[in-house]
Design an enzyme around this catalytic site. Structure first.
Site, PDB file in Angstrom:
ATOM      1  N   ASN A  25       1.405  -1.272  -0.567  1.00 43.76           N
ATOM      2  CA  ASN A  25       0.269  -0.035  -0.079  1.00 43.76           C
ATOM      3  C   ASN A  25       1.229   1.077   0.148  1.00 43.76           C
ATOM      4  O   ASN A  25       1.633   1.741   1.091  1.00 43.76           O
ATOM      5  CB  ASN A  25      -1.160   0.222   1.344  1.00 43.76           C
ATOM      6  N   LYS A  65       0.446   3.698  -0.643  1.00 46.72           N
ATOM      7  CA  LYS A  65      -0.711   5.225  -0.097  1.00 46.72           C
ATOM      8  C   LYS A  65      -0.338   6.837  -0.644  1.00 46.72           C
ATOM      9  O   LYS A  65      -0.334   6.561  -1.989  1.00 46.72           O
ATOM     10  CB  LYS A  65      -0.108   5.459   1.860  1.00 46.72           C
ATOM     11  N   HIS A  90      -9.649   1.721   4.461  1.00 46.97           N
ATOM     12  CA  HIS A  90      -9.115   1.728   5.463  1.00 46.97           C
ATOM     13  C   HIS A  90      -8.693   2.916   6.208  1.00 46.97           C
ATOM     14  O   HIS A  90      -9.543   3.976   6.327  1.00 46.97           O
ATOM     15  CB  HIS A  90      -7.393   2.196   4.743  1.00 46.97           C
ATOM     16  N   GLU A 138      -6.945   4.661   7.566  1.00 47.90           N
ATOM     17  CA  GLU A 138      -6.521   6.651   7.261  1.00 47.90           C
ATOM     18  C   GLU A 138      -7.849   7.068   6.554  1.00 47.90           C
ATOM     19  O   GLU A 138      -8.539   8.278   6.656  1.00 47.90           O
ATOM     20  CB  GLU A 138      -5.797   5.772   6.307  1.00 47.90           C
ATOM     21  N   GLU A 155      -6.534  -4.139  10.320  1.00 41.86           N
ATOM     22  CA  GLU A 155      -4.906  -3.583  10.966  1.00 41.86           C
ATOM     23  C   GLU A 155      -4.107  -2.540  12.087  1.00 41.86           C
ATOM     24  O   GLU A 155      -5.679  -1.688  12.101  1.00 41.86           O
ATOM     25  CB  GLU A 155      -4.413  -2.378   9.696  1.00 41.86           C
ATOM     26  N   GLY A 163       1.962   2.660  10.904  1.00 40.83           N
ATOM     27  CA  GLY A 163       3.454   3.358  10.490  1.00 40.83           C
ATOM     28  C   GLY A 163       3.891   4.377  11.338  1.00 40.83           C
ATOM     29  O   GLY A 163       5.005   4.966  11.508  1.00 40.83           O
ATOM     30  N   SER A 219       3.301  -1.668  10.443  1.00 43.47           N
ATOM     31  CA  SER A 219       4.736  -2.260  10.145  1.00 43.47           C
ATOM     32  C   SER A 219       5.495  -3.588  10.321  1.00 43.47           C
ATOM     33  O   SER A 219       5.856  -3.593  11.062  1.00 43.47           O
ATOM     34  CB  SER A 219       5.247  -1.467  12.495  1.00 43.47           C
TER      35      SER A 219
HETATM   36  P1  PGA Z   1       2.744   0.391   7.830  1.00 43.28           P
HETATM   37  O1  PGA Z   1       0.801   0.891   6.789  1.00 43.28           O
HETATM   38  O2  PGA Z   1       3.388  -0.912   6.878  1.00 43.28           O
HETATM   39  O3  PGA Z   1       3.185   1.536   7.253  1.00 43.28           O
HETATM   40  O4  PGA Z   1       2.501   0.535   9.167  1.00 43.28           O
HETATM   41  C1  PGA Z   1       0.534  -0.515   6.385  1.00 43.28           C
HETATM   42  C2  PGA Z   1      -1.021   0.030   6.333  1.00 43.28           C
HETATM   43  O5  PGA Z   1      -1.775   1.318   6.019  1.00 43.28           O
HETATM   44  O6  PGA Z   1      -1.755  -0.643   5.474  1.00 43.28           O
END
Ligand code: PGA
Length: 248
Positions: free
Chosen positions: A9, A11, A93, A95, A165, A171, A211
């Protein structure tokens, strides 16, 4: 069919040039017997399609409109994504839920649009740190699953990929431990079993995200109910990303 999978992903990252370089690098490193999906920004889907032709990489999207084509300035419809040969679309997601106020109801509509267009939704769910600390995280995540997906008939449900998640691990560099992730994955699979049946539950792909990196991937992927990963930050580095795929 339960499938082992690592999805990247990206982003809102990469210029067109950076995207081309990253895809070329991943292509060069990915072993012939592995596959992956890269959910790139909308602007890079067409060029991505060309670059991954005849490879075991598929291009996916990170979001989709809840509306069909029409007067919706700035939106991208499921039909448009399908016409770009997109197979996987991330829906719900955290976000999008947190920063763009996407409700369970909106997420549910988007799931329907993606399925109706013949693509695979990657349905995301996960709890905040506050909910984790309150102890009610299993109920909270199960509720998201029910609200987003349990309106589907089992033949439609069986096309969906689920991604757990935990928001506190996205992140942040802080990962759920393999045991913490397994507990939630197992709970999700059991609620699918209760709602549908054993076959549907056992065939559902449930990815972990938050992460994931080359070091923690194999322990996470070694858990019984973890079928792979949805990878953010580490998917922007070809070597790190391919190391995660190789851990699967
Ligand atoms: P990350 O993001 O691996 O940077 O923690 C995962 C995601 O948001 O899909």
């Amino acid at each position: 069919m339960r499938k082992k999978l690592v999805i990247g992903n990206w982003k809102m990252n990469t210029s067109t040039e950076e995207a081309i370089n990253l895809i070329v690098d991943i292509k060069g490193l990915l072993p012939a017997d592995k596959e992956t999906v890269l959910c790139v920004p909308f602007t890079h889907i067409a060029i991505g399609d060309e670059l991954v032709l005849d490879t075991n990489i598929q291009i996916g999207a990170q979001n989709v409109s809840a509306y069909d084509n029409g007067a919706y300035t700035g939106e991208i419809s499921a039909d448009m994504l399908k016409s770009l040969a997109v197979d996987y679309v991330i829906v719900g997601h955290s976000e999008r839920r947190q920063l763009f106020y996407e409700s369970d109801e909106l997420v549910k509509t988007k799931i329907d649009k993606v399925l109706a267009a013949g693509m695979i939704p990657v349905f995301c769910c996960g709890e905040t740190l506050e909910i984790r600390n309150s102890g009610n995280y299993l109920e909270a995540v199960t509720k998201q699953l029910q609200n987003g997906l349990f309106h589907l008939r089992s033949d439609w449900f069986s096309k969906v990929v689920v991604a757990y998640e935990p928001i506190w691990a996205i992140g942040t560099g802080e990962t759920a431990s393999p045991e913490q992730a397994q507990e939630v994955h197992n709970t999700l699979r059991n609620s699918i079993r209760e709602k549908y049946n054993d076959t549907t539950a056992d065939n559902t792909t449930i990815l972990y995200g938050g992460s994931v990196n080359a070091i923690n991937a194999s322990d996470l992927f070694g858990q019984k109910d973890i079928d792979g990963g949805l990878v953010g930050g580490a998917s922007l580095h070809a070597e790190k990303f391919v190391a995660i795929i190789n851990a699967l």
